[in-house]
Design a protein around this motif. Structure first.
Motif, PDB file in Angstrom:
ATOM      1  N   VAL A  28      56.607  -9.910 -12.386  1.00 33.47           N
ATOM      2  CA  VAL A  28      57.914 -10.394 -13.161  1.00 33.47           C
ATOM      3  C   VAL A  28      58.901  -9.572 -12.423  1.00 33.47           C
ATOM      4  O   VAL A  28      58.685  -8.213 -12.496  1.00 33.47           O
ATOM      5  N   PRO A  29      59.951  -9.948 -11.986  1.00 35.22           N
ATOM      6  CA  PRO A  29      61.051  -9.267 -11.459  1.00 35.22           C
ATOM      7  C   PRO A  29      61.305  -7.898 -12.375  1.00 35.22           C
ATOM      8  O   PRO A  29      61.480  -8.041 -13.477  1.00 35.22           O
ATOM      9  N   VAL A 121      80.252 -15.805 -11.748  1.00 35.68           N
ATOM     10  CA  VAL A 121      78.783 -15.474 -12.268  1.00 35.68           C
ATOM     11  C   VAL A 121      77.697 -16.288 -11.850  1.00 35.68           C
ATOM     12  O   VAL A 121      76.415 -15.957 -11.428  1.00 35.68           O
ATOM     13  N   PHE A 122      77.818 -17.656 -12.125  1.00 31.40           N
ATOM     14  CA  PHE A 122      76.720 -18.405 -12.369  1.00 31.40           C
ATOM     15  C   PHE A 122      76.470 -18.851 -10.596  1.00 31.40           C
ATOM     16  O   PHE A 122      75.695 -19.815 -10.234  1.00 31.40           O
ATOM     17  N   ALA A 123      77.402 -18.624  -9.766  1.00 30.74           N
ATOM     18  CA  ALA A 123      77.371 -18.955  -8.218  1.00 30.74           C
ATOM     19  C   ALA A 123      76.335 -18.335  -7.673  1.00 30.74           C
ATOM     20  O   ALA A 123      75.804 -18.756  -6.332  1.00 30.74           O
ATOM     21  N   GLN A 124      75.860 -17.242  -8.145  1.00 31.70           N
ATOM     22  CA  GLN A 124      74.907 -16.015  -7.415  1.00 31.70           C
ATOM     23  C   GLN A 124      73.456 -16.532  -7.702  1.00 31.70           C
ATOM     24  O   GLN A 124      73.268 -17.393  -8.852  1.00 31.70           O
ATOM     25  N   SER A 125      72.683 -16.487  -6.948  1.00 32.25           N
ATOM     26  CA  SER A 125      71.321 -16.644  -6.917  1.00 32.25           C
ATOM     27  C   SER A 125      70.539 -15.452  -6.731  1.00 32.25           C
ATOM     28  O   SER A 125      70.642 -14.665  -5.919  1.00 32.25           O
ATOM     29  N   SER A 126      69.171 -15.510  -7.285  1.00 39.20           N
ATOM     30  CA  SER A 126      68.581 -14.014  -7.100  1.00 39.20           C
ATOM     31  C   SER A 126      67.496 -13.972  -6.113  1.00 39.20           C
ATOM     32  O   SER A 126      66.603 -14.917  -5.809  1.00 39.20           O
ATOM     33  N   THR A 127      67.804 -13.267  -4.807  1.00 40.65           N
ATOM     34  CA  THR A 127      67.193 -13.338  -3.611  1.00 40.65           C
ATOM     35  C   THR A 127      65.615 -12.744  -3.883  1.00 40.65           C
ATOM     36  O   THR A 127      64.599 -13.077  -3.522  1.00 40.65           O
ATOM     37  N   ALA A 128      65.505 -11.888  -4.953  1.00 38.66           N
ATOM     38  CA  ALA A 128      64.310 -11.071  -5.113  1.00 38.66           C
ATOM     39  C   ALA A 128      63.352 -12.313  -5.930  1.00 38.66           C
ATOM     40  O   ALA A 128      62.134 -12.356  -5.602  1.00 38.66           O
ATOM     41  N   ILE A 129      63.861 -13.068  -6.762  1.00 38.76           N
ATOM     42  CA  ILE A 129      62.947 -14.138  -7.430  1.00 38.76           C
ATOM     43  C   ILE A 129      62.708 -15.101  -6.089  1.00 38.76           C
ATOM     44  O   ILE A 129      61.591 -15.621  -6.105  1.00 38.76           O
ATOM     45  N   ILE A 130      63.765 -15.669  -5.602  1.00 35.64           N
ATOM     46  CA  ILE A 130      63.304 -16.495  -4.706  1.00 35.64           C
ATOM     47  C   ILE A 130      62.500 -16.131  -3.526  1.00 35.64           C
ATOM     48  O   ILE A 130      61.525 -17.074  -3.181  1.00 35.64           O
ATOM     49  N   ALA A 131      62.516 -14.968  -3.090  1.00 35.62           N
ATOM     50  CA  ALA A 131      61.375 -14.443  -1.964  1.00 35.62           C
ATOM     51  C   ALA A 131      60.252 -14.261  -2.516  1.00 35.62           C
ATOM     52  O   ALA A 131      59.204 -14.655  -1.926  1.00 35.62           O
ATOM     53  N   LYS A 132      60.117 -13.933  -3.673  1.00 36.37           N
ATOM     54  CA  LYS A 132      58.752 -13.361  -4.227  1.00 36.37           C
ATOM     55  C   LYS A 132      57.793 -14.971  -4.578  1.00 36.37           C
ATOM     56  O   LYS A 132      57.073 -15.004  -4.236  1.00 36.37           O
ATOM     57  N   GLN A 133      58.822 -15.854  -5.254  1.00 37.20           N
ATOM     58  CA  GLN A 133      58.175 -17.057  -5.706  1.00 37.20           C
ATOM     59  C   GLN A 133      57.508 -18.042  -4.322  1.00 37.20           C
ATOM     60  O   GLN A 133      56.800 -18.330  -4.273  1.00 37.20           O
ATOM     61  N   VAL A 337      68.415 -21.007  -9.235  1.00 35.99           N
ATOM     62  CA  VAL A 337      68.153 -19.941 -10.216  1.00 35.99           C
ATOM     63  C   VAL A 337      69.281 -19.015 -10.121  1.00 35.99           C
ATOM     64  O   VAL A 337      70.067 -18.711  -9.171  1.00 35.99           O
ATOM     65  N   GLY A 338      69.642 -18.381 -11.371  1.00 34.91           N
ATOM     66  CA  GLY A 338      70.711 -17.331 -11.695  1.00 34.91           C
ATOM     67  C   GLY A 338      70.396 -15.836 -10.666  1.00 34.91           C
ATOM     68  O   GLY A 338      69.098 -15.633 -10.154  1.00 34.91           O
ATOM     69  N   GLY A 339      71.456 -15.432 -10.405  1.00 39.65           N
ATOM     70  CA  GLY A 339      71.044 -13.927  -9.666  1.00 39.65           C
ATOM     71  C   GLY A 339      71.386 -12.666 -10.373  1.00 39.65           C
ATOM     72  O   GLY A 339      72.463 -12.824 -11.442  1.00 39.65           O
ATOM     73  N   GLU A 340      70.845 -11.556 -10.015  1.00 40.23           N
ATOM     74  CA  GLU A 340      71.051 -10.343 -10.650  1.00 40.23           C
ATOM     75  C   GLU A 340      72.621  -9.784 -10.203  1.00 40.23           C
ATOM     76  O   GLU A 340      73.202  -9.253 -10.899  1.00 40.23           O
ATOM     77  N   LEU A 371      67.123 -17.238 -15.285  1.00 45.55           N
ATOM     78  CA  LEU A 371      66.311 -16.098 -14.268  1.00 45.55           C
ATOM     79  C   LEU A 371      65.005 -16.491 -14.867  1.00 45.55           C
ATOM     80  O   LEU A 371      63.893 -16.457 -14.205  1.00 45.55           O
ATOM     81  N   ILE A 372      64.659 -16.952 -16.183  1.00 42.17           N
ATOM     82  CA  ILE A 372      63.432 -17.034 -16.620  1.00 42.17           C
ATOM     83  C   ILE A 372      62.907 -18.523 -16.189  1.00 42.17           C
ATOM     84  O   ILE A 372      61.840 -18.594 -15.710  1.00 42.17           O
ATOM     85  N   ALA A 373      63.905 -19.500 -16.122  1.00 38.17           N
ATOM     86  CA  ALA A 373      63.354 -20.722 -15.701  1.00 38.17           C
ATOM     87  C   ALA A 373      63.386 -21.128 -14.215  1.00 38.17           C
ATOM     88  O   ALA A 373      62.696 -21.772 -13.725  1.00 38.17           O
TER      89      ALA A 373
END
Length: 666
Positions: A28-29, A121-133, A337-340, A371-373
């Motif tokens: 999990v991130p 705030v909602f325009a960002q996406s999580s690179t860590a979650i995207i790359a991992k998944q 997905v949202g971003g950090e 982030l969870i979804a």
């Protein structure tokens, strides 16, 4: 209970190490782990850490170093080179999402400045979650995977203007109309001035400074200089009324053009990672469980709306750029997905007074939900994309589809699945040998150019049975999978083997980790890039050392016929790849103590073959013997080098050393 500052820090570190360790173990991130620590120990829950404001002040440097690192990886020439694809799409996605979500927030009753902040705030996406998944799903090499990852990384750059705008909105909360426009224009002018100052100073001062420091060959002095430069640039923009992070980004971007970029990034990384983790802890301390319990349903509703809206906007934007609809839909789902970095913008907006505490709690709840979804959406992006776009080929690509009249005459041809660099190289050599081939690819621009050049390349999904039949699978003599998407290759093998069990199939893969899986799925030959690169290096090295070419070629032929076993025999160590791979074969050295079961017995009588393990070498009294024979009698102190899978190696080691097996000796 009141703790001293030292005990607060000790407690914070203890809980953080435990929680982040658990989160990493279950994959999990880590950012969610830091948020949980802050929520648990913060003032709204257990209240064990009371110096939240002090932590927040220190944690702000985490964002400073994060933006400094982002600047290092996005120099001006690199941003300019991406202007036609990722820059346009990334900027458009952030702008459209900010405006759309901001408009909805404004209609819901938020002030314009707060609504704008929520949209950012909602325009960002999580690179860590995207790359991992995507990596877990073998989709990093796909078109939608590469595009989504590139856009998520570039979002960090497009978010930099928000660092300038949000503080101005907070300072000018009571200003509207022309006055607000003037304040924003003045802020942007100061940002341009800061960029010019940092750029000129960096060109004329930083490069000579780092040259001088590098000549001292002192890692300590180099690290201190990096800290000085990044913090000085941050202080310069802060003195102009801009954010600290903006100055750090400018300094990093200029240093990214120098030869010191990699060493600078290495020096700053420990500070960045620790302070960024502390930043997420400080964000977690903003979570008020009581307030969240009252607004959780609103947060979930907002998360659902944002996910749907973001998916639709990104899909339309990507499709409008010329990407086929299925790939565009999958890109949109992945980027939803949202971003950090959204948390960083939320903290800046909250600190600047742009958004109030109640709206911040609702936004924070919705952000956590996205982030969870996110991992679930990315995992099922293929079936979900069917709800957005039809997977049938689009009419704009009809001219690029295989024509039955063209392909029905094909006999003994080669099918190439994937017409990138590798596929085109294969096609060139086949053409020179006069061997007919047909290629399939999902990049419409690449297919169009190759098609216009007279090459037999068509647009289509090679994993589709009808598409394979259309390009003459029944009469083909060889199929080559030249792309590096293992997931798609496995689907393709399943389809082909159902239609042609006799057809030879060659599959390209990056390394040896999936070779056995691909072979079991029906591949005739699997070509791992890393091993073939190693073979070429070995070949050239032996020739340069004077080994006869015929002898070298025989060695290479033997290695290939043995499925690269010699190249796969290496010690993995304790790296992350080895730890996560439970099937990759490896070498393992076993030392035989005096009471070991194998002492006094020959290798042939130990039954290592039952564990699918091979003894590749024996070390005795400092002398190393390769491929010891089955009649070799083992002695105390011998080191037996074994090759096999992790589980098989454990069984073999128990067989060699286990006292309990003595009674079972033949």
């Amino acid at each position: 209970m009141t703790l001293t500052p030292f005990l607060e820090i000790l407690l914070l570190l203890t809980v953080t190490v435990f929680v982040v360790g658990v989160f990493q173990r279950v994959r999990v991130p880590s950012s969610l782990g830091y948020l949980l620590v802050g929520a648990l120990l913060g003032p709204h829950a257990l209240a064990l850490v009371t110096s939240a404001e002090s932590i927040r002040l220190v944690a702000e440097f985490g964002i400073v170093f994060l933006l400094f690192t982002i600047g290092l990886n996005f120099s001006l020439p690199q941003i300019y080179s991406l202007r036609h694809t990722v820059l346009r799409l990334g900027t458009g996605q952030v702008a459209l999402t900010t405006l759309a979500v901001g408009a909805l927030a404004w209609l819901a009753g938020l002030p314009p400045a707060a609504a704008f902040a929520v949209g950012a705030v909602f325009a960002q996406s999580s690179t860590a979650i995207i790359a991992k998944q995507l990596g877990d799903q073998d989709e990093l090499g796909t078109r939608h995977g590469r595009l989504a990852l590139a856009m998520s990384v570039f979002q960090d750059v497009t978010a930099v203007p928000f660092l300038v705008i949000l503080p101005v909105l907070g300072a000018a909360a009571v200003i509207t109309g022309p006055s607000l426009a003037g304040e924003l224009a003045w802020a942007l002018a100061k940002a341009a001035f800061a960029f010019g100052v940092v750029f000129l100073a960096s060109r004329h001062l930083l490069r000579p400074l780092f040259h001088s420091v590098a000549q001292r060959r002192s890692p300590e002095l180099f690290t201190l200089t990096v800290l000085l430069v990044s913090l000085a640039a941050a202080a310069a923009t802060d003195s102009l009324g801009l954010s600290l992070a903006f100055g750090a980004f400018l300094a990093g971007m200029v240093l990214g053009e120098t030869e010191f970029r990699h060493q600078v990034e290495t020096s700053i990384r420990p500070f960045r990672d620790v302070l960024l983790g502390l930043f997420f802890v400080s964000i977690g301390m903003l979570v008020d469980p009581r307030a969240m319990a009252e607004v959780w349903h609103i947060g979930l509703a907002i998360a659902a709306v944002v996910l749907a809206l973001k998916t639709g906007l990104v899909s339309l934007l990507v499709h409008a750029s010329g990407i086929d609809r299925p790939a565009a839909a999958r890109t949109g789902i992945t980027l939803a997905v949202g971003g950090e970095f959204g948390f960083a913008l939320l903290a800046i907006a909250l600190g600047a007074g742009v958004i109030d505490a109640t709206a911040a709690q609702v936004t924070l709840t919705a952000m956590l939900a996205t982030l969870i979804a996110g991992p679930l959406l990315i995992r099922y992006n293929r079936p979900l994309s069917g709800l957005i776009g039809d997977h049938a080929p689009q009419t704009s690509h009809a001219a690029l589809q295989p024509d039955a009249a063209q392909t029905s005459r094909l006999r003994d041809h080669v099918l190439i699945c994937g017409y990138g660099r590798i596929g085109q190289n294969v096609g060139r050599f086949l053409e020179r040998e006069g061997i007919a081939f047909v290629a399939l690819d999902l990049d419409p621009q690449r297919v169009r150019e190759a098609h216009e050049a007279g090459e037999p390349v068509f647009y289509g999904d090679a994993a589709n049975a009808e598409m394979l039949e259309a390009v003459g699978l029944a009469n083909a003599r060889l199929l080559v999978v030249s792309h590096d998407d293992v997931g798609e290759a496995l689907k393709l093998l399943q389809q082909v083997r159902a239609l042609r069990s006799d057809l030879p199939i060659m599959v390209r893969t990056r390394d040896e980790s999936r070779v056995d899986e691909l072979m079991r799925a029906g591949a005739t030959e699997v070509i791992p890039e890393t091993l073939e690169a190693g073979m070429m290096i070995v070949t050239h090295a032996l020739v340069l050392l004077g080994v006869p070419l015929s002898h070298v070629l025989r060695r290479v032929r033997d290695a290939r016929s043995d499925r690269y076993r010699l190249m796969r025999e290496f010690f993995h160590g304790d790296d992350a790849l080895a730890a996560n791979d439970a099937t990759a074969e490896r070498l393992h050295a076993v030392t035989l103590p005096a009471g070991a079961f194998a002492v006094g017995q020959s290798l042939g009588t130990l039954g290592l073959h039952q564990d699918r393990v091979l003894a590749t070498a024996l070390v005795r009294a400092g002398h190393r013997t390769l491929a010891p024979g089955a009649d070799t009698t083992l002695q105390a102190g011998d080191v037996v080098v074994l090759f096999g899978g992790p589980q098989d190696l454990r069984h073999a080691e128990q067989r060699l050393t286990g006292e309990a097996l003595r009674s079972a000796a033949p």
